[in-house]
Design a protein around this motif. Structure first.
Motif, PDB file in Angstrom:
ATOM      1  N   LYS A 163      -5.403   3.283  -9.819  1.00 25.69           N
ATOM      2  CA  LYS A 163      -4.871   2.784  -8.892  1.00 25.69           C
ATOM      3  C   LYS A 163      -4.346   1.034  -8.981  1.00 25.69           C
ATOM      4  O   LYS A 163      -3.169   0.932  -8.732  1.00 25.69           O
ATOM      5  CB  LYS A 163      -5.739   3.083  -8.359  1.00 25.69           C
ATOM      6  N   ARG A 164      -5.129   0.875  -9.468  1.00 24.71           N
ATOM      7  CA  ARG A 164      -5.238  -0.622  -9.711  1.00 24.71           C
ATOM      8  C   ARG A 164      -4.208  -1.002 -10.321  1.00 24.71           C
ATOM      9  O   ARG A 164      -3.081  -2.513  -9.983  1.00 24.71           O
ATOM     10  CB  ARG A 164      -6.541  -1.394 -10.645  1.00 24.71           C
ATOM     11  N   VAL A 201      -1.797   3.587  -2.050  1.00 23.50           N
ATOM     12  CA  VAL A 201      -3.094   3.672  -1.783  1.00 23.50           C
ATOM     13  C   VAL A 201      -3.177   3.307  -0.557  1.00 23.50           C
ATOM     14  O   VAL A 201      -2.313   3.238   0.440  1.00 23.50           O
ATOM     15  CB  VAL A 201      -3.828   2.427  -2.316  1.00 23.50           C
ATOM     16  N   SER A 202      -4.252   3.395   0.175  1.00 22.06           N
ATOM     17  CA  SER A 202      -4.982   1.820   1.253  1.00 22.06           C
ATOM     18  C   SER A 202      -4.656   0.628   1.226  1.00 22.06           C
ATOM     19  O   SER A 202      -4.451  -0.195   0.710  1.00 22.06           O
ATOM     20  CB  SER A 202      -6.000   2.481   1.592  1.00 22.06           C
ATOM     21  N   HIS A 217     -14.506  -0.822  -8.092  1.00 22.38           N
ATOM     22  CA  HIS A 217     -14.392  -0.377  -7.517  1.00 22.38           C
ATOM     23  C   HIS A 217     -13.228   0.144  -7.707  1.00 22.38           C
ATOM     24  O   HIS A 217     -12.741   1.110  -6.132  1.00 22.38           O
ATOM     25  CB  HIS A 217     -15.414   0.095  -5.854  1.00 22.38           C
ATOM     26  N   VAL A 218     -12.392   0.540  -7.909  1.00 21.40           N
ATOM     27  CA  VAL A 218     -10.752   0.580  -8.234  1.00 21.40           C
ATOM     28  C   VAL A 218     -10.509   1.090  -9.331  1.00 21.40           C
ATOM     29  O   VAL A 218     -10.937   0.803 -10.787  1.00 21.40           O
ATOM     30  CB  VAL A 218      -9.884  -0.679  -7.780  1.00 21.40           C
ATOM     31  N   ARG A 229      -9.200  -4.931  -2.364  1.00 25.45           N
ATOM     32  CA  ARG A 229      -9.486  -4.986  -3.366  1.00 25.45           C
ATOM     33  C   ARG A 229      -8.983  -5.464  -4.429  1.00 25.45           C
ATOM     34  O   ARG A 229      -9.591  -5.836  -5.887  1.00 25.45           O
ATOM     35  CB  ARG A 229      -9.924  -3.288  -3.208  1.00 25.45           C
ATOM     36  N   LYS A 235      -7.079  -1.679   2.018  1.00 28.83           N
ATOM     37  CA  LYS A 235      -7.663  -1.913   1.587  1.00 28.83           C
ATOM     38  C   LYS A 235      -7.849  -1.561  -0.141  1.00 28.83           C
ATOM     39  O   LYS A 235      -8.935  -2.534  -0.290  1.00 28.83           O
ATOM     40  CB  LYS A 235      -9.387  -0.518   2.099  1.00 28.83           C
ATOM     41  N   THR A 236      -7.354  -0.809  -0.479  1.00 30.18           N
ATOM     42  CA  THR A 236      -7.372  -0.635  -1.561  1.00 30.18           C
ATOM     43  C   THR A 236      -6.689  -1.961  -2.690  1.00 30.18           C
ATOM     44  O   THR A 236      -6.863  -2.498  -3.199  1.00 30.18           O
ATOM     45  CB  THR A 236      -6.510   0.565  -2.748  1.00 30.18           C
ATOM     46  N   ALA A 257       0.883  -1.316  -0.281  1.00 27.86           N
ATOM     47  CA  ALA A 257       0.539  -0.228  -0.067  1.00 27.86           C
ATOM     48  C   ALA A 257       1.136   1.640   0.245  1.00 27.86           C
ATOM     49  O   ALA A 257       0.754   2.544  -0.810  1.00 27.86           O
ATOM     50  CB  ALA A 257      -0.770  -0.251   1.004  1.00 27.86           C
TER      51      ALA A 257
END
Lengths: 346, 346
Positions: free
Chosen positions: A34-35, A15-16, A29-30, A22, A18-19, A10
């Motif tokens: 970022k993905r 990013v966090s 929902h990313v 994901r 959590k992301t 992260a």
DNA sequence: CTGAAAGCGCTTACAG
DNA sequence: CTGAAAGCGCTTACAG
């Protein structure tokens, strides 16, 4: 030891955690950029999420168990191989447990062993697939399971099987087509569901061919080569012995071949021998065994597919999860001298 | 699904979770009365600690992996059975993974698969036990491993093996004692460590018996029954064929028996055949195979014992963790007609 | 679409 | 001998 955690990834990806989670789990929902950033960092660091942390906080373990009655059998080995390969593909792990139902306390021992493991699913191989106590135990523990090659007895679970009856019929047809009229049959262990089905396929085809089956030609074995030897020897000692013996699995067919060889009978000229399963050992004798190829590895792979389907857990009884796989008659030297005459044919 | 946690047990026993943890893990410093109270509650509730929580917070996973090259072999099945039973006894679980070293990326794939699993140890079966790249990979990942039946090549790890060379010598002695002078030998896969050792046991015993081994009588197989068939057939086609063939594993001995049967040779009268391993299939032919009983299950159980010893991790090179297990010559009908003459002998 | 907070069920390290 | 606190590395549920 990877000291690498989701936090490291992260941080590097900006990013966090959590992301990252994901992305790893393929959740929506990313934002694409970022993905991509996360995926790149994961790749560079060769990061793998800790399986235990994952299992602890979620309801999934990515762990399947294969329950086996006799791990030393060739049958078990083939099934396991199929399950193993598919698990690897899907990033699951496979735990193998032997279930010894002779022990007094086997049910408690098993549930103790499986509990706390948070299994995503269990694969039941014969003859465990037909054990209602075992099915109940798993249902009570809320562990989804899939049965491989169950007999008719139904339970609310998916299964993968093949049509033993028509396979046995096809083998019988093969023997009849070769001109055999007196055909001996060696049954398997009565505890296995397949025993009755295979016998039924044999008798129904005999009737269809207008051949009466002399009751003395049907013997009861237990799927071991030893029982095949003993029962075949009894058949061959008959005043009017059969010209062909259909043993309902390969081990018993090997026993039959032993009995024939000991008596100095020419196979297949004096006695034709047919087996069932296409075990590895069906190819290590001369002549090699004519048999039914049972796609055990493919069946196990299907079982893994069913179990890893997230929908399955809540729809165990859905007919969609009851599948049949194609078998194949494999003609070799033990019924047809022409089929195995040259070394190259091995 | 057990919603039962260590807290529930602690509450019912009137102690802290930490004390329950101590009792469960057999740690000292718990007053007998409290220990007993905890044990009673654990028994009544049939509590099992969550394996994932345990692994996440500690350095142990209670998980062992068995790495196998060919899961369909009888060898693998026996080893697995032995490991399975001992794991069950010790409350460990066994993960089975196939290592396909033909894939380009097998090392990365394997380490990815094992990482995040926090394995307590790995068991390496032949021929993986002799793969130095694999050993390095595990060392780098700091996963302790034990090798089963490694060849001479050393690495800083424990192992369990048997003395292949003296076993091969003993088999040779058996054949010589039966009067054989021209003895053929079929070697195994050069990639397996046992191949050289078994050959060496054979040749050294021949020398000891003052028998010269004609080089044409030594052939190279690959441990498959097919190679046994091909190489034996070549030996039997010789102008001066051997009176006995020592195939260095059972599969090749079966291939040898096939070749003999196809040529109509009487076994053991015209040709004696010896194998090695005591595979299940060594008993499914007529005559049955004379062989060396290799205690594969016991070897695997020993491997589990070593791996579950908490000391092992830091003392992998300790000679204490290098063990030898006894083999046994099993004389059956393929060398000695008297040894397998009756059906009861099966 | 994204993240801060809380928690999964244990054990480790610390204090008494 | 015993326990309160913190943390293992993730995901769930919630908020924005």
């Amino acid at each position: 030891m990877s000291v690498l955690t989701i936090k490291d990834v992260a941080a590097l990806a900006g990013v966090s955690p959590k992301t990252v989670s994901r992305v790893i789990n393929g959740e929506p929902h990313v934002r694409p950029d970022k993905r991509e950033r996360v995926l790149r960092v994961v790749g560079e660091l060769d990061y793998r999420p800790n399986a235990f942390a994952r299992s602890l906080s979620s309801s999934r373990s990515y762990l399947l168990a294969l329950l086996i009655d006799d791990p030393a059998s060739g049958y078990a080995a083939d099934v396991q191989l199929g399950a193993l390969m598919r698990c690897r593909e899907k990033n699951y792990h496979l735990i193998v447990e032997r279930v010894e139902r002779v022990a007094v306390d086997w049910q408690n021992e098993l549930s103790r062993s499986l509990r706390g493991l948070n299994l995503d699913g269990v694969i039941l191989t014969p003859p465990l697939c037909d054990d209602t106590a075992l099915a109940k135990l798993l249902e009570k523990a809320a562990i989804p399971f899939v049965r491989i090659a169950p007999s008719g007895a139904e339970s609310a679970s998916g299964y993968v099987r093949m049509d033993d009856a028509s396979a046995a019929s096809e083998m019988t047809r093969h023997l009849v087509a070769l001109g055999h009229r007196r055909i001996g049959f060696i049954k398997g262990d009565p505890a296995h569901g397949a025993t009755a089905t295979r016998l039924q396929g044999f008798t129904s085809e005999m009737e269809r061919s207008n051949l009466t089956t002399d009751p003395v030609l049907i013997r009861e074995g237990d799927f071991s080569s030893r029982s095949g030897f003993v029962e075949a020897d009894a058949l061959l000692a008959l005043p009017d012995p059969p010209t062909a013996i259909f043993a309902s699995n390969d081990d018993m067919a090997l026993g039959t071949l032993m009995a024939a060889t000991r008596r100095g009978l020419a196979v297949p000229q004096t006695l034709a021998i047919a087996g069932f399963d296409d075990a590895p050992s069906s190819r290590v004798t001369w002549p090699q065994l004519t048999t039914i190829h049972q796609p055990k590895a493919a069946m196990a792979a299907e079982a893994v597919d069913i179990l890893t389907n997230p929908e399955y857990r809540d729809h165990c009884a859905d007919p969609n999860y009851r599948r049949a796989i194609e078998y194949r008659l494999v003609v070799r030297g033990s019924t047809d001298a022409g089929a195995g005459a040259t070394p190259g044919a091995i």
